[in-house]
Design a protein around this motif. Structure first.
Motif, PDB file in Angstrom:
ATOM      1  N   THR A   1      16.406 -10.253  67.418  1.00  0.00           N
ATOM      2  CA  THR A   1      15.941 -11.514  67.619  1.00  0.00           C
ATOM      3  C   THR A   1      14.867 -11.966  68.707  1.00  0.00           C
ATOM      4  N   ASP A   2      15.076 -11.077  69.532  1.00  0.00           N
ATOM      5  CA  ASP A   2      14.076 -11.182  70.842  1.00  0.00           C
ATOM      6  C   ASP A   2      12.890 -10.270  70.763  1.00  0.00           C
ATOM      7  N   LEU A   3      13.257  -8.883  70.431  1.00  0.00           N
ATOM      8  CA  LEU A   3      12.274  -7.767  70.388  1.00  0.00           C
ATOM      9  C   LEU A   3      11.074  -8.169  69.204  1.00  0.00           C
ATOM     10  N   LEU A   4      11.534  -8.431  68.168  1.00  0.00           N
ATOM     11  CA  LEU A   4      10.587  -8.602  66.988  1.00  0.00           C
ATOM     12  C   LEU A   4       9.476  -9.821  67.151  1.00  0.00           C
TER      13      LEU A   4
ATOM     14  N   LEU B   1      25.187  -9.271  71.952  1.00  0.00           N
ATOM     15  CA  LEU B   1      25.682  -9.474  73.587  1.00  0.00           C
ATOM     16  C   LEU B   1      24.529  -8.534  74.176  1.00  0.00           C
ATOM     17  N   GLY B   2      24.499  -7.501  73.824  1.00  0.00           N
ATOM     18  CA  GLY B   2      23.932  -6.218  74.480  1.00  0.00           C
ATOM     19  C   GLY B   2      22.518  -6.654  74.598  1.00  0.00           C
ATOM     20  N   GLY B   3      21.929  -7.279  73.594  1.00  0.00           N
ATOM     21  CA  GLY B   3      20.508  -7.551  73.489  1.00  0.00           C
ATOM     22  C   GLY B   3      20.353  -8.808  74.506  1.00  0.00           C
TER      23      GLY B   3
ATOM     24  N   ALA C   1      15.625   5.472  78.981  1.00  0.00           N
ATOM     25  CA  ALA C   1      16.638   5.932  77.989  1.00  0.00           C
ATOM     26  C   ALA C   1      17.943   5.905  78.066  1.00  0.00           C
ATOM     27  N   GLU C   2      18.524   4.863  78.969  1.00  0.00           N
ATOM     28  CA  GLU C   2      19.730   4.486  79.142  1.00  0.00           C
ATOM     29  C   GLU C   2      19.931   3.250  78.312  1.00  0.00           C
ATOM     30  N   ILE C   3      21.397   3.272  77.686  1.00  0.00           N
ATOM     31  CA  ILE C   3      21.660   2.296  76.655  1.00  0.00           C
ATOM     32  C   ILE C   3      22.921   1.751  77.124  1.00  0.00           C
TER      33      ILE C   3
ATOM     34  N   PHE D   1      26.026 -22.293  72.436  1.00  0.00           N
ATOM     35  CA  PHE D   1      24.778 -22.886  72.809  1.00  0.00           C
ATOM     36  C   PHE D   1      23.476 -22.050  72.094  1.00  0.00           C
ATOM     37  N   LEU D   2      23.764 -20.774  72.157  1.00  0.00           N
ATOM     38  CA  LEU D   2      22.725 -19.711  71.799  1.00  0.00           C
ATOM     39  C   LEU D   2      21.950 -20.117  70.431  1.00  0.00           C
ATOM     40  N   GLY D   3      20.690 -20.333  70.481  1.00  0.00           N
ATOM     41  CA  GLY D   3      19.846 -20.461  69.064  1.00  0.00           C
ATOM     42  C   GLY D   3      20.426 -21.448  68.284  1.00  0.00           C
ATOM     43  N   SER D   4      20.747 -20.894  67.119  1.00  0.00           N
ATOM     44  CA  SER D   4      21.307 -21.586  65.957  1.00  0.00           C
ATOM     45  C   SER D   4      22.382 -20.645  65.208  1.00  0.00           C
TER      46      SER D   4
ATOM     47  N   GLY E   1      19.678 -27.889  69.703  1.00  0.00           N
ATOM     48  CA  GLY E   1      20.076 -26.658  68.933  1.00  0.00           C
ATOM     49  C   GLY E   1      18.438 -25.731  68.981  1.00  0.00           C
ATOM     50  N   MET E   2      18.500 -24.725  68.966  1.00  0.00           N
ATOM     51  CA  MET E   2      17.377 -23.805  68.986  1.00  0.00           C
ATOM     52  C   MET E   2      16.579 -23.891  69.980  1.00  0.00           C
ATOM     53  N   ASP E   3      17.337 -23.898  71.105  1.00  0.00           N
ATOM     54  CA  ASP E   3      16.392 -24.188  72.380  1.00  0.00           C
ATOM     55  C   ASP E   3      16.852 -23.242  73.632  1.00  0.00           C
TER      56      ASP E   3
ATOM     57  N   GLN F   1      24.068 -15.133  64.249  1.00  0.00           N
ATOM     58  CA  GLN F   1      24.499 -14.081  63.539  1.00  0.00           C
ATOM     59  C   GLN F   1      23.957 -12.692  63.565  1.00  0.00           C
ATOM     60  N   LEU F   2      22.702 -12.608  64.056  1.00  0.00           N
ATOM     61  CA  LEU F   2      22.021 -11.357  64.270  1.00  0.00           C
ATOM     62  C   LEU F   2      22.117 -10.921  65.621  1.00  0.00           C
ATOM     63  N   ALA F   3      21.972 -11.753  66.493  1.00  0.00           N
ATOM     64  CA  ALA F   3      21.789 -11.835  68.132  1.00  0.00           C
ATOM     65  C   ALA F   3      22.970 -10.947  68.562  1.00  0.00           C
TER      66      ALA F   3
ATOM     67  N   VAL G   1      21.979  -9.384  77.188  1.00  0.00           N
ATOM     68  CA  VAL G   1      21.923  -8.766  78.625  1.00  0.00           C
ATOM     69  C   VAL G   1      20.737  -7.845  78.858  1.00  0.00           C
ATOM     70  N   GLY G   2      20.322  -6.907  77.935  1.00  0.00           N
ATOM     71  CA  GLY G   2      19.399  -5.893  77.810  1.00  0.00           C
ATOM     72  C   GLY G   2      18.044  -6.748  78.062  1.00  0.00           C
ATOM     73  N   ARG G   3      17.825  -7.853  77.577  1.00  0.00           N
ATOM     74  CA  ARG G   3      16.464  -8.348  77.584  1.00  0.00           C
ATOM     75  C   ARG G   3      16.289  -8.868  79.226  1.00  0.00           C
ATOM     76  N   SER G   4      17.444  -9.225  79.750  1.00  0.00           N
ATOM     77  CA  SER G   4      17.454  -9.681  81.067  1.00  0.00           C
ATOM     78  C   SER G   4      16.456 -10.706  81.602  1.00  0.00           C
TER      79      SER G   4
ATOM     80  N   THR H   1      14.970   0.260  72.261  1.00  0.00           N
ATOM     81  CA  THR H   1      16.126   0.009  71.501  1.00  0.00           C
ATOM     82  C   THR H   1      16.050  -1.260  70.805  1.00  0.00           C
ATOM     83  N   LEU H   2      16.485  -1.095  69.495  1.00  0.00           N
ATOM     84  CA  LEU H   2      16.507  -2.386  68.713  1.00  0.00           C
ATOM     85  C   LEU H   2      18.246  -2.895  68.240  1.00  0.00           C
ATOM     86  N   ALA H   3      18.493  -3.887  68.656  1.00  0.00           N
ATOM     87  CA  ALA H   3      19.711  -4.300  68.345  1.00  0.00           C
ATOM     88  C   ALA H   3      19.491  -5.286  66.957  1.00  0.00           C
TER      89      ALA H   3
ATOM     90  N   ASN I   1      16.581   1.882  66.266  1.00  0.00           N
ATOM     91  CA  ASN I   1      17.737   1.017  65.704  1.00  0.00           C
ATOM     92  C   ASN I   1      19.175   1.371  66.120  1.00  0.00           C
ATOM     93  N   LEU I   2      20.078   0.866  67.106  1.00  0.00           N
ATOM     94  CA  LEU I   2      21.361   0.991  67.400  1.00  0.00           C
ATOM     95  C   LEU I   2      22.406   0.981  66.299  1.00  0.00           C
ATOM     96  N   LYS I   3      22.040   0.003  65.141  1.00  0.00           N
ATOM     97  CA  LYS I   3      23.122  -0.545  64.277  1.00  0.00           C
ATOM     98  C   LYS I   3      23.797   0.559  63.591  1.00  0.00           C
TER      99      LYS I   3
END
Ligand code: FAD
Lengths: 764, 294
Positions: free
Chosen positions: B36-39, B114-116, B166-168, B102-105, B193-195, B110-112, B118-121, B31-33, B54-56
């Motif tokens: 920012t992590d997956l790609l 919350l599901g991503g 296959a669970e989302i 705190f997250l990224g920049s 930042g960005m860390d 703007q892209l990331a 948590v989903g990235r775990s 699944t793609l949200a 892509n879920l968007k």
């Protein structure tokens, strides 16, 4: 009073860049162009036993697969030790083993992944001290046979790529006379240049005449042309190098990098151009780095702080191939004595091959490294003797007409003023904010001097076209610092036109004249002088033409902003009207200018001393920093940096300020964050997520202070500003940390973990 | 430039369709949200999915709302920037807005989603410790229906979680906070930042009527294979007061409950030491937010 010198003229390339029109090497697109990818060594040191490229050749869309067997040439501007593509041996993880040219980059990458290599590992060495050991594995057994300039003495049978020494006076006597002698060792790490635009190049071979055309953002197009010509046995007029805008270089684009690979490929594509763009991962692991170094210095000093003797033993980490290392480390070694009068001197500098990514030129050209040791030790001496660090420096530092270590009388020495103004700006001697919770404040200061490669030459051509519009032909590369704008201002001032109307195209070694390179902080001074000379000639001819058209004595005419006035009469005409009358059927006037300080009285050194150590001009800089250290986490926050630079004469205050600000950012970043994490020579942190650069969020208040000790030979008094800017930041920060928490870090980078470890040993 | 390996790509309009596609493709689908992590991991070649779903294009998955029953429901596609800006979040769960900052920049936030996060775990995920101390749960939907998984039991290892194939994730739900409570998140990176978090600690404290600790929760990022709870420290704090020495002792206990690793970012000893520093700071800050709230 000048019209254009000292004014913040907006950059000539600004509009083009912010609208995305500017062409960088990565933007070059040519008909029938192919794209390159390479297979890189995964071994730090190995023999290539078997190389099977058939897998790559069979991928549809692949046009050429080239190995070192197919293209058996070596290059190297100082020592010719580096194969374009590895022959039967790899010496670092990341060395090119085979290259592919294909219809698309994706196909090229896919094909490169199908090349099979069998290696036979050789013992490898990663630390230059270990590489000096008698039983260390040797990287270059054939060193003695590499063509190299006699300046660079090597020790065959060892890993010593070059060795240089210098002595003056007698250090033993000096130490004997000293009240105290301090012997300290410092380490400075390798860092990446991390330009926004990664290394890239395009090359096209002409099967008809055997020549090459190369598009590159290298900082020295004529030198790259010479290096390629020498490597391939071609005349220089068969190797054309076209400069694009450069998305940053900082010294890292000063040798053949991507250029070498595309040239090798282009020889096999039947005339089709080949382009290569480094990925960020390649940029961080297979481009070039700053030389890491162990710097041991021993200094004898009187109780009152007078320096009497210094000896130094420097060991530089070369990585696998020479690149510009021989000169970088020589220049660095000769600056280990700092900007101070010390009568007795001795240094031994050894540049040592290791199985790592190649080190090259990096902003400061060796001076950044030695300034770290010199200035950190100055602070330690001040502390041991109980002398104020600023006072200790002021007591010993060069002033006007002092002599450099080879006896050159130094002119335009604004060092004292840089020290005083940086100190004042940071509030030196005034109370600091009190400790609050775990936070401690401290201040530090450091200074440096930097010369420029001397003697070197710059030439230019100025054209006034049939309508009076002016074009400046220069091979100075616009590396981002505003070189073209500054040169246009000098041309405008000299000729009498508006700089924003001057055209300064990117260079082409077949059409723009020789200049040594956009390196060594030399463009404003050298190219500026060449431009001034050509400009004076053009101005003279313009006024002669005006005299002819206006039927008056040219001696009575003057021109400002393209408007021509006659003495006692007032404005008579514009350059455009005059030229259109002079050239009704077209035409132009062309003048050449060149400058090389060779033979200048200003360079004279003491007899028997190396004349090559004299510098056309000397730059001085002082940085003062205030930091806040969190003693619980070890995190250092830089709150303010006051950076005072003696640049001779400011041509464009805004550009100059940007140089200084940019280098403070670079200095903070490489002092506190940047670091390669290596595993047996392999870079583990080859992304910008893990190779930490400072971000906007990490930056302090930066106050750029410009000191103007006008140079007698500089164009309008200008010297340079590019390189020294980055050197004093690290020792200033280290000094501020010591002031805050009483902990002295002697090995860079300064990480929270090192601070915590040091605090545990010596709690404050 | 590094090129992505070829993959198929779908943009389902409904959750049901998305689940059907995922079931059909099997384990190599992803699944793609926000991506920012997956790609990034696809570029690095760490993962090579055959199909991206892509879920968007699915409507309604980005809502941040307060259900009738109370608490907060954050749709999986809510961006980190939306959390940072949401008035609802700022009012009820300021710690989430703080963690979001705190997250990224700004551009990453703007892209990331919350599901991503948590989903990235990832054990370093910045949103997770705060969600854990707020007792959040994951709402997941798959071929066999919908279920709620408490975050405390959701993470199984680095990059591994309790989702079935296959669970989302459709939303993250957070219960109402107790009346007299405060929470805070502090984290340490190598730069501002960005860390990625070297160590991150979230703390929540709930007081009883007498002013002693009714419940304490401490959750830590980058301290073990999954986001960790410091249960010993929590137990120590329960029933006691908020004196500085007690908070410091709890922080010491928390550090002892971690199992950080040494890697190129930091060594284990430094991380453990920093857990103690940060746990104390998080607890002290939680006390402050509670005071401010009252
Ligand atoms: C420069 C940079 C800086 C970063 N800094 C931070 C940081 O400081 N802190 C931090 O925690 N993270 C950081 N990250 C990581 C990343 O941005 C966050 O984890 C983000 O929240 C991921 O969300 P996304 O929507 O982009 O996820 P995606 O990349 O789209 O997906 C991430 C993973 O989650 C899965 N996934 C996504 N949505 C669902 C769903 N609904 N159901 C099931 N699985 C799903 C995907 O399949 C994938 O495996 C950073 C990333 C970058 C590139």
């Amino acid at each position: 009073m000048e019209t254009w010198i000292g004014r913040s003229v907006p950059r000539l390339d600004g509009r083009e860049k912010v609208t995305g029109q500017a062409v960088y090497t990565v933007d070059v697109e040519l008909p029938n162009m192919l794209h390159a990818a390479v297979l890189r060594s995964t071994r730090p040191h190995a023999r290539i036993v078997d190389l099977d490229v058939s897998g790559a050749q069979s991928v549809p869309g692949v046009k050429a697969v080239v190995t070192g067997r197919d293209f058996p040439y070596t290059h190297g501007g100082m020592i010719k030790d580096q194969p374009f593509i590895a022959f039967d041996r790899v010496r670092y993880v990341g060395e090119v083993v085979a290259a592919v040219a294909a219809e698309t980059e994706a196909i090229a990458q896919e094909a490169a992944a199908r090349i099979r290599v069998r290696y036979e590992d050789l013992a490898a060495v990663f630390d230059p001290k270990e590489a000096l050991a008698a039983d260390a594995p040797i990287l270059h057994e054939g060193m003695a046979d590499y063509p190299h300039s006699p300046l660079y003495e090597n020790i065959p049978g060892t890993n010593v790529c070059t060795i240089r020494t210098f002595t003056k006076g007698d250090v033993q006597t000096g130490f004997a006379e000293a009240d105290a002698v301090y012997d300290d060792e410092f380490y400075i790490h390798a860092v990446a240049h991390t330009p926004m635009e990664t290394h890239a190049a395009v090359a096209q071979h002409s099967p008809a005449d055997g020549g090459y055309t190369v598009w590159s953002s290298s900082d020295g197009p004529h030198r790259r042309s010479k290096e390629l010509a020498e490597a391939l046995g071609l005349p220089v007029n068969k190797v054309r190098v076209l400069s694009t805008y450069s998305g940053g270089g900082f010294g890292g684009k000063g040798t053949l990098v991507a250029e070498a690979t595309v040239v090798a490929l282009a020889a096999f594509t039947g005339g089709r151009p080949v382009k290569m763009i480094f990925s960020r991962e390649e940029e961080l692991s297979a481009a070039q780095t700053r030389h890491a170094a162990y710097l041991r210095i021993k200094t004898g000093v009187k109780k009152d702080g007078t320096l009497v003797a210094r000896s130094a033993d420097l060991i530089w980490d070369k990585g696998a191939y020479a690149s510009k290392g021989p000169d970088v480390t020589y220049r660095g070694a000769m600056t280990i004595f700092g900007p101070y009068r010390i009568p007795n001197l001795e240094v031994r500098s050894r540049l040592v091959y290791t199985n790592k990514q190649i080190a090259g030129a990096y902003r400061g050209y060796g001076v950044t490294q030695v300034t770290w040791a010199c200035e950190a030790q100055m602070d330690m001496i001040a502390q041991r003797l109980g002398i104020d660090p600023v006072a200790l420096r002021l007591k010993n530092c060069y002033v006007e007409n002092d002599t450099f270590i080879n006896g050159q009388v130094m002119k335009a020495v604004g060092l004292t003023e840089t020290l005083q103004r940086a100190a004042r700006e940071i509030g030196w001697g005034t109370p600091k904010a009190a400790a609050s919770g775990p936070l401690r404040r401290g201040r530090g200061i450091a200074t440096t001097l930097k010369g420029t490669a001397t003697p070197t030459e710059s030439q230019c051509v100025i054209i006034a076209a049939m309508d009076g519009s002016v074009t400046l032909l220069t091979s100075a590369v616009e590396v981002g610092a505003g070189q073209h704008t500054a040169l246009a201002q000098i041309a405008a001032e000299t000729i009498g036109v508006d700089p924003t109307t001057i055209n300064v195209p990117n260079s082409d070694t077949f059409n723009t004249p020789y200049q040594f390179g956009t390196t060594s902080s030399r463009v404003t001074f050298h190219d500026g002088n060449a431009v001034r000379r050509a400009g004076e000639r053009i101005r003279k001819r313009i006024l002669e033409i005006a005299g002819e058209i206006l039927q008056t004595d040219p001696g009575r005419l003057s021109m400002v902003n393209g408007r021509i006035s006659e003495e006692g009469v007032g404005e008579r005409a514009g350059i455009k009207e005059v030229f259109s009358q002079k050239f009704p059927r077209g035409g132009m006037i062309v003048e050449h200018g060149s400058y090389c300080p060779a033979g200048s009285e200003l360079l004279k050194a003491d007899p028997g001393m190396p004349q090559g150590l004299s510098s056309a001009f000397w730059m001085f800089a002082t940085h003062a920093a205030e930091v806040e250290v969190d003693v619980e986490t070890g995190i250092v926050k830089v709150l303010k940096v006051a950076a005072a630079h003696d640049v001779g004469r400011v041509v464009n205050p805004q550009l100059c300020e940007q140089q200084i600000e940019g280098s403070v950012v670079m200095g903070i970043s490489n002092t506190l964050m940047e670091e390669f994490k290596l595993d047996r020579g392999r870079v583990l942190n080859n992304t910008l997520a893990d190779y930490k650069l400072a971000t906007m969020m990490d930056l302090p208040e930066i106050v750029a202070i410009m000191v103007e000790a006008g140079h007698p030979e500089g164009p309008y008094g200008a010297k340079g500003a590019g390189e020294p800017a980055v050197a004093p930041t690290a020792p200033a920060i280290a000094g501020a940390i010591f002031d805050a928490i009483g902990v002295r870090i002697t090995d860079l980078p300064i990480t929270p973990e090192k601070i915590r470890a040091a605090l545990k040993k010596a709690p404050c | 430039m590094k090129r992505l390996k070829p993959f198929a790509y779908r943009e389902p309009k409904t959750l049901r369709e998305a689940i059907r596609i995922l079931v059909g493709e099997g384990p190599r689908a992803a699944t793609l949200a926000g991506g920012t992590d997956l790609l990034v991991r696809m570029k690095q070649g760490v993962v090579t999915p055959s199909l991206l779903v892509n879920l968007k294009r699915i409507k309604g998955l980005d809502r941040i709302q307060r259900p009738k029953a109370g608490g907060l429901s954050i749709g999986t596609l809510s961006t980190i920037a939306a959390l940072e800006r949401s008035a609802l979040v700022a009012k009820r769960y300021p710690v989430l807005a703080q963690a979001a900052g705190f997250l990224g920049s700004p551009s990453i936030r703007q892209l990331a989603t919350l599901g991503g996060n948590v989903g990235r775990s990832s054990p370093a995920a910045d949103m997770v410790p705060s969600l854990v101390v707020l007792k959040a749960s994951v709402i997941a939907e798959g071929a066999s229906g919908k279920r709620e998984i408490p975050l405390d039991t959701f993470f199984k290892g680095p990059g591994q979680n309790a989702l079935a194939p296959a669970e989302i994730i459709t939303a993250i739900v957070v219960p109402d906070a107790a009346p007299s409570s405060g929470a805070a998140y502090v984290r340490l990176g190598r730069r501002e930042g960005m860390d990625c978090a070297l160590v991150g600690v979230a703390a929540s404290l709930t007081l009883d009527g007498a002013g002693s600790v009714a419940e304490a929760r401490l959750a830590m990022a980058s301290c073990g294979p999954v986001p960790l709870r410091a249960r010993g420290a929590e137990a120590f704090l329960s029933g006691g007061g908020l004196a500085e020495e007690r908070l410091r002792e709890a922080a010491r206990l928390a550090a002892g409950e971690t199992s950080p690793i040494s890697d190129m970012r930091a060594c284990a000893d430094y991380r453990r030491e920093m857990v103690e520093v940060l746990a104390y700071r998080a607890l002290a800050a939680a006390v402050q937010t509670d005071r401010k709230a009252r």
